[in-house]
Design an enzyme around this catalytic site. Structure first.
Site, short mmCIF file in Angstrom:
data_model
loop_
_atom_site.label_atom_id
_atom_site.label_comp_id
_atom_site.label_asym_id
_atom_site.label_seq_id
_atom_site.Cartn_x
_atom_site.Cartn_y
_atom_site.Cartn_z
N ARG A 1 11.93 -5.45 4.65
CA ARG A 1 11.65 -4.03 4.43
C ARG A 1 12.65 -3.12 5.16
O ARG A 1 13.02 -3.38 6.30
CB ARG A 1 10.24 -3.67 4.90
CG ARG A 1 10.00 -2.17 4.88
CD ARG A 1 8.57 -1.80 5.00
NE ARG A 1 7.94 -2.33 6.20
CZ ARG A 1 6.64 -2.31 6.42
NH1 ARG A 1 5.83 -1.83 5.49
NH2 ARG A 1 6.13 -2.81 7.52
N ARG B 1 -0.38 -8.48 13.63
CA ARG B 1 -0.92 -7.56 12.61
C ARG B 1 -1.78 -8.31 11.60
O ARG B 1 -2.81 -7.82 11.16
CB ARG B 1 0.23 -6.84 11.89
CG ARG B 1 0.80 -5.70 12.73
CD ARG B 1 2.19 -5.33 12.32
NE ARG B 1 2.26 -4.72 11.02
CZ ARG B 1 3.38 -4.66 10.28
NH1 ARG B 1 4.51 -5.18 10.75
NH2 ARG B 1 3.38 -4.09 9.11
N LYS C 1 0.84 -1.21 0.00
CA LYS C 1 0.00 0.00 0.00
C LYS C 1 0.87 1.26 0.00
O LYS C 1 0.66 2.17 -0.80
CB LYS C 1 -0.91 0.05 1.25
CG LYS C 1 -1.80 -1.15 1.43
CD LYS C 1 -2.65 -1.02 2.68
CE LYS C 1 -1.89 -1.06 3.99
NZ LYS C 1 -1.20 -2.31 4.28
N ARG D 1 11.47 -1.33 10.77
CA ARG D 1 10.39 -0.89 11.66
C ARG D 1 10.26 -1.80 12.88
O ARG D 1 10.42 -3.02 12.77
CB ARG D 1 9.06 -0.87 10.88
CG ARG D 1 8.82 0.49 10.26
CD ARG D 1 7.65 0.55 9.37
NE ARG D 1 6.44 -0.13 9.85
CZ ARG D 1 5.30 -0.17 9.17
NH1 ARG D 1 5.22 0.44 7.99
NH2 ARG D 1 4.25 -0.80 9.65
N ARG E 1 -9.52 1.23 8.60
CA ARG E 1 -9.01 -0.09 8.97
C ARG E 1 -10.02 -0.90 9.76
O ARG E 1 -9.72 -2.02 10.17
CB ARG E 1 -7.78 0.10 9.83
CG ARG E 1 -6.50 -0.20 9.10
CD ARG E 1 -5.45 -0.23 10.16
NE ARG E 1 -4.29 -0.96 9.83
CZ ARG E 1 -3.25 -0.43 9.22
NH1 ARG E 1 -3.27 0.77 8.78
NH2 ARG E 1 -2.17 -1.16 9.07
P1 AP5 Z 1 4.90 -1.61 1.85
O1 AP5 Z 1 4.59 -0.77 0.70
O2 AP5 Z 1 5.62 -1.00 3.02
O3 AP5 Z 1 3.58 -2.37 2.34
P2 AP5 Z 1 2.35 -1.84 3.16
O4 AP5 Z 1 1.14 -2.51 2.67
O5 AP5 Z 1 2.35 -0.34 3.20
O6 AP5 Z 1 2.72 -2.43 4.58
P3 AP5 Z 1 2.66 -1.84 6.03
O7 AP5 Z 1 3.38 -2.81 6.92
O8 AP5 Z 1 3.13 -0.41 6.09
O9 AP5 Z 1 1.18 -1.89 6.32
P4 AP5 Z 1 0.56 -1.88 7.66
O10 AP5 Z 1 -0.83 -1.65 7.27
O11 AP5 Z 1 0.80 -3.04 8.52
O12 AP5 Z 1 1.36 -0.69 8.43
P5 AP5 Z 1 1.01 0.82 8.70
O13 AP5 Z 1 2.25 1.59 8.69
O14 AP5 Z 1 -0.14 1.27 7.88
O15 AP5 Z 1 5.73 -2.88 1.32
C1 AP5 Z 1 6.25 -3.85 2.22
C2 AP5 Z 1 7.60 -4.35 1.71
O16 AP5 Z 1 7.38 -5.07 0.48
C3 AP5 Z 1 8.61 -3.24 1.36
O17 AP5 Z 1 9.88 -3.68 1.69
C4 AP5 Z 1 8.46 -3.06 -0.16
O18 AP5 Z 1 9.64 -2.60 -0.78
C5 AP5 Z 1 8.11 -4.48 -0.60
N1 AP5 Z 1 7.21 -4.54 -1.75
C6 AP5 Z 1 6.15 -3.73 -2.02
N2 AP5 Z 1 5.54 -4.12 -3.16
C7 AP5 Z 1 6.23 -5.20 -3.60
C8 AP5 Z 1 6.09 -6.05 -4.74
N3 AP5 Z 1 5.10 -5.89 -5.63
N4 AP5 Z 1 6.99 -7.07 -4.90
C9 AP5 Z 1 8.00 -7.26 -4.00
N5 AP5 Z 1 8.17 -6.48 -2.90
C10 AP5 Z 1 7.29 -5.46 -2.70
O19 AP5 Z 1 0.47 0.71 10.19
C11 AP5 Z 1 1.32 0.37 11.25
C12 AP5 Z 1 0.54 0.35 12.55
O20 AP5 Z 1 -0.01 1.65 12.80
C13 AP5 Z 1 -0.66 -0.59 12.59
O21 AP5 Z 1 -0.29 -1.91 12.92
C14 AP5 Z 1 -1.50 0.08 13.67
O22 AP5 Z 1 -0.99 -0.18 14.94
C15 AP5 Z 1 -1.30 1.55 13.39
N6 AP5 Z 1 -2.29 2.08 12.43
C16 AP5 Z 1 -2.07 2.55 11.18
N7 AP5 Z 1 -3.20 2.96 10.62
C17 AP5 Z 1 -4.19 2.75 11.54
C18 AP5 Z 1 -5.58 2.94 11.54
N8 AP5 Z 1 -6.23 3.43 10.46
N9 AP5 Z 1 -6.27 2.61 12.66
C19 AP5 Z 1 -5.66 2.12 13.76
N10 AP5 Z 1 -4.34 1.88 13.82
C20 AP5 Z 1 -3.60 2.20 12.72
#
Ligand code: AP5
Length: 225
Positions: free
Chosen positions: A124, A168, A13, A157, A85
């Site tokens: 990552r 997660r 994402k 991270r 979410r």
């Molecule tokens: P990446 O693009 O970083 O993936 P992502 O889907 O953004 O993963 P996240 O871990 O950031 O999602 P998340 O939802 O768990 O975390 P968030 O920060 O939102 O890609 C991942 C890896 O794969 C990278 O190394 C990339 O290079 C690689 N990659 C990408 N595409 C690829 C491909 N096609 N092929 C190969 N490799 C690829 O949230 C973190 C925490 O914050 C949550 O757990 C929660 O505690 C809190 N939080 C965030 N939003 C909310 C909310 N709305 N409500 C409540 N809590 C929240």
């Protein structure tokens, strides 16, 4: 253009949201980034959020919804990455956008099987300065351990540990996955095959956005790359 990126942790994402933001000049609003920045600044809400994030649990809606409301208050074009979410967040978002008379153009869900997600999260690397996202194998920085854009040391991270990743995934299954049905019913959900390469997925998303703009009668050029 107003887009939501949905998908499990590690589905890409953030990677795709950053590409669309850069190529189209639309603001990316990543709730994960906003919460990590608040935690680093040591604000009371940020410190509370950190406790949940490190365990891999959702941060309370009272904190997250306030951040998103503020972020979208001064813009009519945005990419939401990581929000909504859960059902309550989705309904709140609908209400806020209705008040602003700004409907969502697309909800794009990136579909990736579990085994690939673990591999992506474990490799990552993230930039602490500009939040650029890398992968040791699939998207390595030009110089090992350093951000291509700002030269800062990349970090892993705190929630990319095996225990937090497992939590997660469980949280995603229970609380976020039901949103797929929620948006499907509204007819706004578009699924992309997230097993392809970053470039291929980005091209698929570019085509989706171009199609939506055509349907809306908007003419815009889209730089390649
Ligand atoms: P990446 O693009 O970083 O993936 P992502 O889907 O953004 O993963 P996240 O871990 O950031 O999602 P998340 O939802 O768990 O975390 P968030 O920060 O939102 O890609 C991942 C890896 O794969 C990278 O190394 C990339 O290079 C690689 N990659 C990408 N595409 C690829 C491909 N096609 N092929 C190969 N490799 C690829 O949230 C973190 C925490 O914050 C949550 O757990 C929660 O505690 C809190 N939080 C965030 N939003 C909310 C909310 N709305 N409500 C409540 N809590 C929240």
């Amino acid at each position: 253009m107003r887009i939501v990126f949905l998908g499990p942790p590690g589905s890409g994402k953030g990677t795709q949201a950053q590409i669309v933001a850069k190529t189209r000049g639309i603001r990316q609003i990543s709730t994960g980034d906003l919460l990590r920045e608040a935690a680093d600044r040591g604000t009371p809400a940020g410190l509370k959020a950190r406790e949940y994030m490190e365990k891999g649990a959702l941060v309370p809606d009272s904190i997250v919804i306030g951040l998103v409301r503020e972020a979208i208050s001064d813009t009519d074009q945005f990419i939401l990455d990581g929000f909504p979410r859960n059902l309550e967040q989705a309904e709140t978002l609908d209400g806020v956008l209705k008040e602003m008379n700004l409907p969502l153009d697309a909800i794009i869900t990136i579909d990736v099987p579990l085994e690939k997600l673990v591999e992506r999260l474990s490799g990552r690397l993230t930039c602490p300065e500009c939040n650029a996202i890398y992968h040791t194998v699939y998207n390595p920085p030009r110089q090992k351990g350093l951000c291509d854009k700002c030269g800062k040391d990349l970090y892993q991270r705190a929630d990319d540990t095996p225990a937090a990743i497992t939590h997660r995934f469980e949280t995603y299954k229970k609380q976020t996955a039901p949103l797929i049905q929620y948006y499907n019913k509204k007819g706004t959900l578009i699924t992309v095959d997230g097993t392809k390469s970053i470039k291929e997925i980005s091209a698929d998303i570019r085509d989706i956005i171009t199609r939506i703009e055509k349907d809306h009668g908007v003419q815009r050029s889209y730089p390649s790359g």
